[in-house]
Scaffold this motif. Structure first.
Motif, mmCIF file in Angstrom:
data_model
loop_
_atom_site.group_PDB
_atom_site.id
_atom_site.type_symbol
_atom_site.label_atom_id
_atom_site.label_comp_id
_atom_site.label_asym_id
_atom_site.label_seq_id
_atom_site.Cartn_x
_atom_site.Cartn_y
_atom_site.Cartn_z
ATOM 1 N N UNK A 69 56.038 71.367 100.126
ATOM 2 C CA UNK A 69 57.038 71.337 99.425
ATOM 3 C C UNK A 69 56.598 71.659 97.900
ATOM 4 N N UNK A 70 57.548 72.392 97.219
ATOM 5 C CA UNK A 70 57.073 73.174 96.066
ATOM 6 C C UNK A 70 58.384 72.889 94.962
ATOM 7 N N UNK A 71 57.984 72.311 93.771
ATOM 8 C CA UNK A 71 58.784 72.145 92.859
ATOM 9 C C UNK A 71 58.386 73.249 91.675
ATOM 10 N N UNK A 72 59.430 74.065 91.279
ATOM 11 C CA UNK A 72 59.215 75.020 90.000
ATOM 12 C C UNK A 72 60.331 74.973 88.852
ATOM 13 N N UNK A 73 59.818 74.831 87.847
ATOM 14 C CA UNK A 73 60.801 74.851 86.579
ATOM 15 C C UNK A 73 60.456 76.118 85.829
ATOM 16 N N UNK A 74 61.497 76.858 85.233
ATOM 17 C CA UNK A 74 61.425 77.798 84.657
ATOM 18 C C UNK A 74 62.624 78.330 83.441
ATOM 19 N N UNK A 75 62.437 79.204 82.657
ATOM 20 C CA UNK A 75 63.514 79.656 81.819
ATOM 21 C C UNK A 75 63.707 80.909 82.136
ATOM 22 N N UNK A 76 64.968 81.558 82.205
ATOM 23 C CA UNK A 76 65.490 82.963 81.981
ATOM 24 C C UNK A 76 66.298 83.222 80.807
ATOM 25 N N UNK A 77 66.528 84.441 80.404
ATOM 26 C CA UNK A 77 67.266 84.801 79.507
ATOM 27 C C UNK A 77 67.618 86.441 79.428
ATOM 28 N N UNK A 78 68.510 86.788 78.876
ATOM 29 C CA UNK A 78 68.744 88.220 78.597
ATOM 30 C C UNK A 78 69.515 88.589 77.601
ATOM 31 N N UNK A 79 69.796 89.658 76.921
ATOM 32 C CA UNK A 79 70.696 89.979 75.975
ATOM 33 C C UNK A 79 71.070 91.339 75.734
ATOM 34 N N UNK A 80 72.301 91.393 75.885
ATOM 35 C CA UNK A 80 72.682 93.065 76.053
ATOM 36 C C UNK A 80 72.292 93.742 74.488
ATOM 37 N N UNK A 81 72.355 93.113 73.495
ATOM 38 C CA UNK A 81 72.010 93.650 72.362
ATOM 39 C C UNK A 81 70.580 94.415 71.950
ATOM 40 N N UNK A 82 69.873 93.777 73.218
ATOM 41 C CA UNK A 82 68.266 94.514 72.988
ATOM 42 C C UNK A 82 68.078 95.573 74.150
ATOM 43 N N UNK A 83 69.180 95.762 74.887
ATOM 44 C CA UNK A 83 69.110 96.843 75.928
ATOM 45 C C UNK A 83 68.938 98.175 75.512
ATOM 46 N N UNK A 84 68.490 99.140 76.299
ATOM 47 C CA UNK A 84 68.162 100.389 76.155
ATOM 48 C C UNK A 84 69.197 101.227 76.460
ATOM 49 N N UNK A 85 70.391 100.568 77.390
ATOM 50 C CA UNK A 85 71.679 101.048 77.826
ATOM 51 C C UNK A 85 72.731 100.984 76.782
ATOM 52 N N UNK A 86 73.128 101.878 75.998
ATOM 53 C CA UNK A 86 74.189 101.646 75.183
ATOM 54 C C UNK A 86 75.656 101.206 75.793
ATOM 55 N N UNK A 87 76.051 101.119 77.145
ATOM 56 C CA UNK A 87 77.042 100.591 77.410
ATOM 57 C C UNK A 87 76.800 99.201 77.436
ATOM 58 N N UNK A 88 75.531 98.538 77.772
ATOM 59 C CA UNK A 88 75.242 97.056 77.744
ATOM 60 C C UNK A 88 75.441 96.785 76.367
ATOM 61 N N UNK A 89 74.859 97.346 75.549
ATOM 62 C CA UNK A 89 74.796 97.243 74.022
ATOM 63 C C UNK A 89 76.126 96.703 73.493
#
Length: 265
Positions: A69-89
């Motif tokens: 049995x495994x318990x894991x905690x984490x945090x994930x995030x992302x932001x279009x403003x920092x993307x290299x893709x102009x459509x995402x920005x």
């Protein structure tokens, strides 16, 4: 709640059954980094964005197989403003969420190894299993944080928990009869497309964030783009994949309670 109760009950039953059969029990802790792939990060499988930690209890059935049995905690995030893709920005979405995962996993060691002894001090291993994860995506706009699930940014409800399928690989090194070090990377295919609150189309009626004296401007949480031509009710908001993925990179240490009975070959 029914889903979570069933999942926990099945895992506890499997763990107790394993404890009765296993000759060697192992407990451990780990720490590292977490990341995700989804609508804001469709391509990079090593885009780590937050810290992670966890703990586990395993039963070593023989030098090759273990179940735990495994318990894991984490945090994930992302932001279009920092993307290299102009459509995402220009789309201008962002999110962050904690992850709380409970899973049942099976390990396979490639060499004759276990932390209580064995002919090898080192072994690569692979693992797979089944689990569940809790999440709660939030976004920050103009310095104010919003819990996105409650705003129905795509005009629909979704659960903040989902089935996950962990799988991955790593290495183990036995430093004594009881203590061992490990390093592993594991991916989770999760049965939801809303870890990031993005999964389908722009709604026909936009969802606006709450307004108060400190934040007088309306915040369109469905479409925070500053470009008028991005207004596209019913148009595609994310990608076409139906499942998000999250992952952990861990380094850990474990302690094995060895019994007087050795493995038989």
């Amino acid at each position: 709640m029914k889903f979570k109760s069933i999942l926990v009950s099945v895992m506890l039953l499997c763990l107790f059954s394993t404890a009765a059969l296993a000759q060697v029990m192992e407990v451990g802790v780990n720490a590292g980094a977490s990341g995700y792939m989804g609508d804001l990060n469709p391509k990079d499988p090593f885009d780590f964005s937050g810290a992670a930690f966890g703990a586990f209890v395993k039963g070593n059935l023989d030098p090759y197989w273990a179940i735990g049995i495994h318990y894991n905690h984490g945090k994930i995030k992302d932001n279009d403003a920092t993307s290299s893709n102009p459509d995402f920005r220009s789309r201008n979405l962002n999110f962050s969420t904690p992850l709380n995962e409970l899973s049942l996993q099976v390990d396979f060691n490639f060499f004759d190894y276990f932390a209580g002894g064995g002919t090898k001090r080192f072994s690569p291993f692979i693992f797979a299993g089944i689990g569940g994860v809790l999440f709660n995506p939030r976004a920050t706009y103009q310095g104010q944080e919003y819990e996105l699930k409650y705003y129905k940014t795509e005009g629909k409800d979704y659960r903040n928990y989902a089935l996950s399928i962990p799988y991955g690989a790593g290495v183990k090194y036995r430093i004594s009869d009881h203590w061992a070090l490990l390093s592993q990377i594991g991916y989770r295919t999760v049965h939801t497309d809303y870890l990031d609150d993005v999964g389908d189309k722009y709604p026909l009626v936009s969802a606006y964030g709450r307004i108060d004296a400190e934040h007088p401007l309306y915040i369109n949480l469905s479409n925070p783009s500053q470009l008028p031509h991005n207004w596209n009710p019913g148009g595609q908001r994310g990608d076409y994949r139906k499942n998000d993925t999250y992952f952990f990179l861990h380094i850990g240490i474990s302690y094995t309670f060895t019994s007087d009975k050795c493995f038989t070959f």
